[in-house]
Design a protein around this motif. Structure first.
Motif, PDB file in Angstrom:
ATOM      1  N   MET A   1       0.798  -1.214   0.000  1.00  0.00           N
ATOM      2  CA  MET A   1       0.000   0.000   0.000  1.00  0.00           C
ATOM      3  C   MET A   1       0.840   1.278   0.000  1.00  0.00           C
ATOM      4  N   GLY A   2       2.134   1.150   0.318  1.00  0.00           N
ATOM      5  CA  GLY A   2       2.978   2.336   0.369  1.00  0.00           C
ATOM      6  C   GLY A   2       2.892   3.075   1.696  1.00  0.00           C
ATOM      7  N   ILE A   3       2.307   2.408   2.716  1.00  0.00           N
ATOM      8  CA  ILE A   3       2.222   2.966   4.067  1.00  0.00           C
ATOM      9  C   ILE A   3       3.020   2.041   4.975  1.00  0.00           C
ATOM     10  N   ALA A   4       4.077   2.569   5.588  1.00  0.00           N
ATOM     11  CA  ALA A   4       5.028   1.711   6.309  1.00  0.00           C
ATOM     12  C   ALA A   4       4.341   0.833   7.344  1.00  0.00           C
ATOM     13  N   GLU A   5       3.455   1.426   8.170  1.00  0.00           N
ATOM     14  CA  GLU A   5       2.806   0.646   9.224  1.00  0.00           C
ATOM     15  C   GLU A   5       2.014  -0.522   8.642  1.00  0.00           C
ATOM     16  N   MET A   6       1.270  -0.240   7.568  1.00  0.00           N
ATOM     17  CA  MET A   6       0.431  -1.276   6.979  1.00  0.00           C
ATOM     18  C   MET A   6       1.248  -2.302   6.204  1.00  0.00           C
ATOM     19  N   ASP A   7       2.223  -1.844   5.436  1.00  0.00           N
ATOM     20  CA  ASP A   7       3.020  -2.778   4.640  1.00  0.00           C
ATOM     21  C   ASP A   7       3.808  -3.739   5.520  1.00  0.00           C
ATOM     22  N   GLU A   8       4.316  -3.244   6.657  1.00  0.00           N
ATOM     23  CA  GLU A   8       5.015  -4.140   7.571  1.00  0.00           C
ATOM     24  C   GLU A   8       4.037  -5.111   8.234  1.00  0.00           C
ATOM     25  N   MET A   9       2.808  -4.669   8.475  1.00  0.00           N
ATOM     26  CA  MET A   9       1.805  -5.579   9.018  1.00  0.00           C
ATOM     27  C   MET A   9       1.541  -6.718   8.040  1.00  0.00           C
ATOM     28  N   TRP A  10       1.341  -6.398   6.757  1.00  0.00           N
ATOM     29  CA  TRP A  10       1.096  -7.448   5.759  1.00  0.00           C
ATOM     30  C   TRP A  10       2.296  -8.386   5.655  1.00  0.00           C
ATOM     31  N   GLU A  11       3.512  -7.816   5.701  1.00  0.00           N
ATOM     32  CA  GLU A  11       4.716  -8.642   5.638  1.00  0.00           C
ATOM     33  C   GLU A  11       4.776  -9.586   6.832  1.00  0.00           C
ATOM     34  N   PHE A  12       4.460  -9.062   7.995  1.00  0.00           N
ATOM     35  CA  PHE A  12       4.471  -9.879   9.213  1.00  0.00           C
ATOM     36  C   PHE A  12       3.440 -10.997   9.120  1.00  0.00           C
ATOM     37  N   VAL A  13       2.223 -10.652   8.747  1.00  0.00           N
ATOM     38  CA  VAL A  13       1.154 -11.654   8.692  1.00  0.00           C
ATOM     39  C   VAL A  13       1.472 -12.719   7.642  1.00  0.00           C
ATOM     40  N   ASN A  14       2.068 -12.325   6.520  1.00  0.00           N
ATOM     41  CA  ASN A  14       2.438 -13.307   5.496  1.00  0.00           C
ATOM     42  C   ASN A  14       3.476 -14.292   6.013  1.00  0.00           C
ATOM     43  N   GLU A  15       4.411 -13.793   6.814  1.00  0.00           N
ATOM     44  CA  GLU A  15       5.486 -14.666   7.309  1.00  0.00           C
ATOM     45  C   GLU A  15       5.058 -15.465   8.527  1.00  0.00           C
ATOM     46  N   TYR A  16       4.200 -14.865   9.371  1.00  0.00           N
ATOM     47  CA  TYR A  16       3.786 -15.513  10.622  1.00  0.00           C
ATOM     48  C   TYR A  16       2.261 -15.642  10.624  1.00  0.00           C
ATOM     49  N   GLU A  17       1.730 -16.289   9.585  1.00  0.00           N
ATOM     50  CA  GLU A  17       0.270 -16.317   9.437  1.00  0.00           C
ATOM     51  C   GLU A  17      -0.437 -17.008  10.591  1.00  0.00           C
ATOM     52  N   GLY A  18       0.271 -17.853  11.336  1.00  0.00           N
ATOM     53  CA  GLY A  18      -0.332 -18.507  12.492  1.00  0.00           C
ATOM     54  C   GLY A  18       0.323 -18.045  13.768  1.00  0.00           C
ATOM     55  N   TYR A  19       0.304 -16.735  14.035  1.00  0.00           N
ATOM     56  CA  TYR A  19       1.087 -16.221  15.162  1.00  0.00           C
ATOM     57  C   TYR A  19       0.484 -16.558  16.519  1.00  0.00           C
ATOM     58  N   TYR A  20      -0.746 -17.090  16.560  1.00  0.00           N
ATOM     59  CA  TYR A  20      -1.292 -17.647  17.796  1.00  0.00           C
ATOM     60  C   TYR A  20      -1.270 -19.162  17.663  1.00  0.00           C
TER      61      TYR A  20
END
Length: 304
Positions: free
Chosen positions: A252-271
């Motif tokens: 999206m070009g928004i640092a907070e959101m883009d890092e969130m998507w990157e995190f969720v993609n890598e750690y999709e089962g973080y619970y």
């Protein structure tokens, strides 16, 4: 006359808080007190008409919270996401004010809705996801406060399909897209159903001495499903009777959101808790299902 058991609810005009107020009113064990910056707003007046108490309180103004929380047995706390991050107006400031005020007025139990710390989990590889990290900072502050408490850890909101306009109509059906893989499995919850159910389960059990030691200080993952967005699209298509497609969109070009998507993609089962969470089931909570959500919410909004 017995004094009412008051549960003060932050975010009462939003998705989580309003759902908790409704659930408390329907259950009848507790009296919800909606904490809002504008008690005269149309939404606040609707809450008052429904039977809830409505008082003014601003999470950035601790003094206002001291009077707002006076007489409360418990608190349900939600902070407002602050984009871009502004010191003094961020979720850490909000959350600490809530915790401090609750402790000063003698609140007996505090429910926090949290998220995992992205910076901690990624070893500071991702450091701009403040709406995750700030919630973890508040959770640690709550732990150190000495207040009896529990945290509800939230996954992706199924309601985001319409609250952010993600699900869109096409000439042949519907489509939705996010900067997430179509095949990886992500964790979801029907927030409007599962968060109040979890909150009620905690509120009804924390006074039981035999259960208090288990509940106090614990973090509960509130997850009703783990599935890919492609699977979610297929389920929606079956319920709506039309084609629903999912595609991965660019960042999206928004640092907070883009890092969130990157995190969720890598750690999709973080619970890592089993689904549904057996600890919440043991407290009498009944989880919703994605199928129920699609039938009740999506079909009503997007059905032909």
């Amino acid at each position: 006359m017995t004094s009412p058991r008051i549960v003060s609810v932050f975010g009462a005009t939003g998705l989580q808080g309003s759902a908790v107020v409704d659930a408390l009113l329907k259950d009848g064990t507790f009296l919800p007190r909606a904490i809002t910056r504008d008690p005269n707003s149309a939404t606040s007046q609707k809450l008052k008409a429904s039977g809830a108490q409505v008082v003014r309180g601003d999470s950035l103004d601790k003094a206002s919270l001291l009077s707002a929380l006076e007489g409360s047995e418990a608190v349900f706390a939600v902070t407002v996401v602050n984009f871009p991050h502004v010191d003094g107006k961020d979720e850490v400031t909000q959350g600490r004010n809530m915790v401090d005020a609750a402790k000063e007025v003698g609140v007996k139990f505090f429910i926090w809705t949290g998220l995992p710390g992205v910076k901690r989990i990624t070893g500071s590889k991702l450091r701009n996801c403040t709406h995750f990290d700030d919630k973890e900072i508040v959770q640690e502050y709550l732990k150190s406060s000495g207040l009896a408490h529990a945290s509800l850890m939230l996954p992706a909101f199924l309601e985001n399909l319409w609250s952010y306009g993600i699900l869109k109509k096409t000439p042949t059906g519907h489509t939705f897209s996010l900067p997430l893989s179509p095949s990886k499995k992500y964790q979801f919850a029907w927030i409007g159903r599962d968060v109040p159910a979890a909150a009620l389960a905690l509120l009804k059990n924390y006074t039981d001495a035999a259960k208090f030691e288990e509940i106090n200080g614990k973090a509960y993952a509130v997850v009703n499903a783990k599935m890919s967005n492609a699977e979610l699209a297929e389920k929606m298509g079956r319920v709506l009777g039309v084609e629903v497609t999912y595609t991965q969109s660019p960042p999206m070009g928004i640092a907070e959101m883009d890092e969130m998507w990157e995190f969720v993609n890598e750690y999709e089962g973080y619970y890592s808790t089993p689904i549904p969470n057996p600890d919440l089931l043991a407290l009498g909570m009944k989880f919703s299902t994605v199928d129920e959500f699609l039938e009740v919410e999506v079909k009503a909004r997007y059905g032909q």
